[in-house]
Design a protein around this motif. Sequence first.
Motif, PDB file in Angstrom:
ATOM      1  N   LYS A 310       0.766  -1.320   0.104  1.00  0.00           N
ATOM      2  CA  LYS A 310       0.016  -0.041   0.024  1.00  0.00           C
ATOM      3  C   LYS A 310       0.926   1.291  -0.023  1.00  0.00           C
ATOM      4  O   LYS A 310       0.608   2.159  -0.752  1.00  0.00           O
ATOM      5  CB  LYS A 310      -1.006   0.074   1.161  1.00  0.00           C
ATOM      6  N   PHE A 311       1.944   1.397   0.694  1.00  0.00           N
ATOM      7  CA  PHE A 311       2.785   2.421   0.976  1.00  0.00           C
ATOM      8  C   PHE A 311       3.624   2.773  -0.586  1.00  0.00           C
ATOM      9  O   PHE A 311       3.279   3.878  -0.975  1.00  0.00           O
ATOM     10  CB  PHE A 311       3.835   2.304   2.048  1.00  0.00           C
ATOM     11  N   VAL A 312       4.019   1.697  -1.025  1.00  0.00           N
ATOM     12  CA  VAL A 312       4.699   1.875  -2.136  1.00  0.00           C
ATOM     13  C   VAL A 312       3.722   2.349  -3.428  1.00  0.00           C
ATOM     14  O   VAL A 312       4.066   3.123  -4.505  1.00  0.00           O
ATOM     15  CB  VAL A 312       5.586   0.578  -2.741  1.00  0.00           C
ATOM     16  N   SER A 313       2.442   1.800  -3.423  1.00  0.00           N
ATOM     17  CA  SER A 313       1.519   2.209  -4.280  1.00  0.00           C
ATOM     18  C   SER A 313       1.152   3.733  -4.220  1.00  0.00           C
ATOM     19  O   SER A 313       0.925   4.515  -5.226  1.00  0.00           O
ATOM     20  CB  SER A 313       0.157   1.232  -4.230  1.00  0.00           C
ATOM     21  N   ASN A 314       1.194   4.112  -3.175  1.00  0.00           N
ATOM     22  CA  ASN A 314       1.169   5.724  -2.724  1.00  0.00           C
ATOM     23  C   ASN A 314       2.134   6.322  -3.330  1.00  0.00           C
ATOM     24  O   ASN A 314       1.978   7.514  -3.845  1.00  0.00           O
ATOM     25  CB  ASN A 314       0.968   5.810  -1.320  1.00  0.00           C
ATOM     26  N   PRO A 330      12.852   3.476 -11.317  1.00  0.00           N
ATOM     27  CA  PRO A 330      12.269   2.696 -10.139  1.00  0.00           C
ATOM     28  C   PRO A 330      10.646   2.395 -10.373  1.00  0.00           C
ATOM     29  O   PRO A 330      10.470   1.515 -10.023  1.00  0.00           O
ATOM     30  CB  PRO A 330      12.447   3.710  -9.024  1.00  0.00           C
ATOM     31  N   VAL A 331      10.116   3.349 -11.176  1.00  0.00           N
ATOM     32  CA  VAL A 331       8.589   3.009 -11.827  1.00  0.00           C
ATOM     33  C   VAL A 331       8.787   1.986 -12.635  1.00  0.00           C
ATOM     34  O   VAL A 331       7.868   0.762 -12.322  1.00  0.00           O
ATOM     35  CB  VAL A 331       8.115   4.355 -12.362  1.00  0.00           C
ATOM     36  N   GLU A 332       9.406   1.935 -13.518  1.00  0.00           N
ATOM     37  CA  GLU A 332       9.797   0.676 -14.563  1.00  0.00           C
ATOM     38  C   GLU A 332       9.881  -0.660 -13.846  1.00  0.00           C
ATOM     39  O   GLU A 332       9.540  -1.606 -14.104  1.00  0.00           O
ATOM     40  CB  GLU A 332      10.913   0.925 -15.726  1.00  0.00           C
ATOM     41  N   GLN A 333      10.966  -0.451 -12.962  1.00  0.00           N
ATOM     42  CA  GLN A 333      11.316  -1.838 -12.161  1.00  0.00           C
ATOM     43  C   GLN A 333      10.180  -2.306 -11.379  1.00  0.00           C
ATOM     44  O   GLN A 333      10.075  -3.530 -11.168  1.00  0.00           O
ATOM     45  CB  GLN A 333      12.360  -1.343 -11.316  1.00  0.00           C
ATOM     46  N   LEU A 334       9.131  -1.111 -10.943  1.00  0.00           N
ATOM     47  CA  LEU A 334       8.071  -1.930 -10.042  1.00  0.00           C
ATOM     48  C   LEU A 334       6.941  -2.493 -10.988  1.00  0.00           C
ATOM     49  O   LEU A 334       5.861  -3.026 -10.367  1.00  0.00           O
ATOM     50  CB  LEU A 334       7.504  -0.754  -9.144  1.00  0.00           C
ATOM     51  N   LEU A 335       7.135  -2.443 -12.128  1.00  0.00           N
ATOM     52  CA  LEU A 335       6.271  -3.197 -13.074  1.00  0.00           C
ATOM     53  C   LEU A 335       6.086  -4.624 -13.133  1.00  0.00           C
ATOM     54  O   LEU A 335       5.164  -5.292 -13.359  1.00  0.00           O
ATOM     55  CB  LEU A 335       6.453  -2.863 -14.519  1.00  0.00           C
ATOM     56  N   CYS A 336       7.059  -5.175 -12.534  1.00  0.00           N
ATOM     57  CA  CYS A 336       7.195  -6.472 -12.122  1.00  0.00           C
ATOM     58  C   CYS A 336       7.198  -7.032 -10.721  1.00  0.00           C
ATOM     59  O   CYS A 336       7.639  -8.252 -10.355  1.00  0.00           O
ATOM     60  CB  CYS A 336       8.743  -7.049 -12.795  1.00  0.00           C
ATOM     61  N   ASP A 337       6.783  -5.967  -9.759  1.00  0.00           N
ATOM     62  CA  ASP A 337       6.626  -6.390  -8.333  1.00  0.00           C
ATOM     63  C   ASP A 337       5.704  -7.393  -8.153  1.00  0.00           C
ATOM     64  O   ASP A 337       4.681  -7.641  -9.054  1.00  0.00           O
ATOM     65  CB  ASP A 337       6.237  -4.924  -7.731  1.00  0.00           C
ATOM     66  N   PRO A 338       6.035  -8.362  -7.029  1.00  0.00           N
ATOM     67  CA  PRO A 338       4.894  -9.398  -6.799  1.00  0.00           C
ATOM     68  C   PRO A 338       3.579  -8.841  -6.415  1.00  0.00           C
ATOM     69  O   PRO A 338       2.664  -9.688  -6.475  1.00  0.00           O
ATOM     70  CB  PRO A 338       5.885 -10.158  -5.586  1.00  0.00           C
ATOM     71  N   ALA A 339       3.581  -7.591  -5.769  1.00  0.00           N
ATOM     72  CA  ALA A 339       2.289  -7.245  -5.215  1.00  0.00           C
ATOM     73  C   ALA A 339       1.319  -6.670  -6.529  1.00  0.00           C
ATOM     74  O   ALA A 339       1.885  -5.709  -7.153  1.00  0.00           O
ATOM     75  CB  ALA A 339       2.319  -6.027  -4.267  1.00  0.00           C
ATOM     76  N   PRO A 340       0.328  -7.094  -6.660  1.00  0.00           N
ATOM     77  CA  PRO A 340      -0.616  -6.589  -7.932  1.00  0.00           C
ATOM     78  C   PRO A 340      -0.795  -4.853  -7.762  1.00  0.00           C
ATOM     79  O   PRO A 340      -0.879  -4.286  -8.728  1.00  0.00           O
ATOM     80  CB  PRO A 340      -1.931  -7.546  -7.729  1.00  0.00           C
ATOM     81  N   LEU A 341      -1.054  -4.509  -6.482  1.00  0.00           N
ATOM     82  CA  LEU A 341      -1.441  -3.051  -6.083  1.00  0.00           C
ATOM     83  C   LEU A 341      -0.348  -2.426  -6.578  1.00  0.00           C
ATOM     84  O   LEU A 341      -0.454  -1.254  -7.307  1.00  0.00           O
ATOM     85  CB  LEU A 341      -1.711  -2.899  -4.588  1.00  0.00           C
ATOM     86  N   VAL A 342       0.883  -2.742  -6.359  1.00  0.00           N
ATOM     87  CA  VAL A 342       2.100  -2.055  -6.638  1.00  0.00           C
ATOM     88  C   VAL A 342       2.363  -2.167  -8.274  1.00  0.00           C
ATOM     89  O   VAL A 342       2.494  -1.127  -9.124  1.00  0.00           O
ATOM     90  CB  VAL A 342       3.506  -2.520  -5.900  1.00  0.00           C
ATOM     91  N   ARG A 343       2.308  -3.132  -8.903  1.00  0.00           N
ATOM     92  CA  ARG A 343       2.211  -3.159 -10.387  1.00  0.00           C
ATOM     93  C   ARG A 343       1.222  -2.360 -11.180  1.00  0.00           C
ATOM     94  O   ARG A 343       1.388  -1.651 -12.267  1.00  0.00           O
ATOM     95  CB  ARG A 343       1.976  -4.801 -10.809  1.00  0.00           C
ATOM     96  N   ALA A 344      -0.168  -2.316 -10.515  1.00  0.00           N
ATOM     97  CA  ALA A 344      -1.244  -1.480 -10.906  1.00  0.00           C
ATOM     98  C   ALA A 344      -0.813   0.099 -11.080  1.00  0.00           C
ATOM     99  O   ALA A 344      -0.841   0.617 -12.088  1.00  0.00           O
ATOM    100  CB  ALA A 344      -2.629  -1.748 -10.298  1.00  0.00           C
ATOM    101  N   MET A 345       0.006   0.481  -9.878  1.00  0.00           N
ATOM    102  CA  MET A 345       0.025   2.077  -9.780  1.00  0.00           C
ATOM    103  C   MET A 345       1.316   2.344 -10.540  1.00  0.00           C
ATOM    104  O   MET A 345       1.822   3.428 -11.062  1.00  0.00           O
ATOM    105  CB  MET A 345       0.134   2.263  -8.399  1.00  0.00           C
ATOM    106  N   ALA A 346       2.138   1.098 -10.628  1.00  0.00           N
ATOM    107  CA  ALA A 346       3.294   1.451 -11.497  1.00  0.00           C
ATOM    108  C   ALA A 346       3.044   1.850 -12.815  1.00  0.00           C
ATOM    109  O   ALA A 346       3.386   2.626 -13.602  1.00  0.00           O
ATOM    110  CB  ALA A 346       4.130   0.225 -11.421  1.00  0.00           C
ATOM    111  N   VAL A 347       1.892   1.078 -13.633  1.00  0.00           N
ATOM    112  CA  VAL A 347       1.427   1.158 -14.819  1.00  0.00           C
ATOM    113  C   VAL A 347       0.955   2.571 -14.919  1.00  0.00           C
ATOM    114  O   VAL A 347       1.105   3.267 -15.873  1.00  0.00           O
ATOM    115  CB  VAL A 347       0.229   0.125 -15.047  1.00  0.00           C
TER     116      VAL A 347
END
Length: 385
Positions: A310-314, A330-347
């Motif tokens: 949640k924090f990283v998605s914020n 760092p945004v591009e790297q988080l496109l492959c994060d294990p957490a769907p919420l993080v990947r979604a906000m990275a997009v």
Amino acid sequence: MPASWGDRLRQFIEADARRLGFDAVGVAPASSEGVLIGERLDAFVEAGHHGTMDWLPETAGRRRSARALWPQVRSIIVLGMNYGPDEDPLAILSRPDRGAISVYARHRDYHELIKGRLKELAGRLLAQARQAGAGEHEVKVFVDTAPVMEKPMGEMAGLGWQGKHTNLVSREHGSWLFLGSIFTTLDLPPDAPRRDLCGSCRACQDVCPTNAFPVPYQLDARRCISYLTIETRNVVPREFRRAMGNRIYGCDDCLAVCPWNKFAGTAREARLIARDDLRAPSLDHLLGLDDAEFRALFSGSPIKRIGRAKFVSNCLIAAGNSGLAALLPPVEQLLCDPAPLVRAMAVWALDRLSPHDALRRRTSALDREEDPLVRSEWHALGQED
């Protein structure tokens, strides 16, 4: 109990509360609240303004009055501890490479600190009552986590009044007070409630980035940035993301603009003074936190409770709002994060920072992505928020 005993105990409470670091103290009779609190709470829930905070309707019956929670209570001692900032909390909003953390969360979790002080005061109060010949009595202490309506109780105990932003406002401390309460079977002399001094001012309503106040004295939590970044684990609706700016944990706008803050001082308690590393943390650093690093950085902080995803998605929403190409890696790297919420906000952040790159990646990303939340963000590329 003779009035003289009550007066002596009131004097003791006042003096010992100050010794323990409390800046405000008042007493309300347990019989003084109930109907108004119940009406306000019912209207709030019926309008759906509580959002995903299901614990509010579930505990509404016990929140209606102190005696609904504990039938034996006779008096409510409400205490406030000033956490006023030593700098303008809104200044960081002009620094897009930094994350804005609410003043109350820039230091250690206040719950543990205040609860410990309340327990000490409550224990000493019972000892004083026995010495005064008042007999055996009971106490219960509460700090925010129990079904206790502390702001209305603070108003009844004379600490201040609930302003148009629904928070307690004090003539002496403005909007910067942590509240705690001691319920007791002692019958103590009460304080008179403070009258509402908001007048025609609507600064708190006008400054709100998401228009979370439909009318004065009513908050729609579903639109509040504090709710969106802390209370709900759901994805932040698209309509509010741009308005969040670089606010990554909570929002102080409505508190900070209150004119009564001109009388407020800074926090006296050392453990409530902001940590240097949380005054203006770098988004680049925060986006790179793994779970262990997140837990280490926010050990002892209320931020730890919302979890790394949640924090990283914020932080990703803040990155998307920054307009800074330096945050693309760092945004591009988080496109492959294990957490769907993080990947979604990275997009979403990628689309805001480099829309052409986002469109180029979409087809291949959708071939690999199975989570519906993340897929919906890829499909929404280019849509206005």
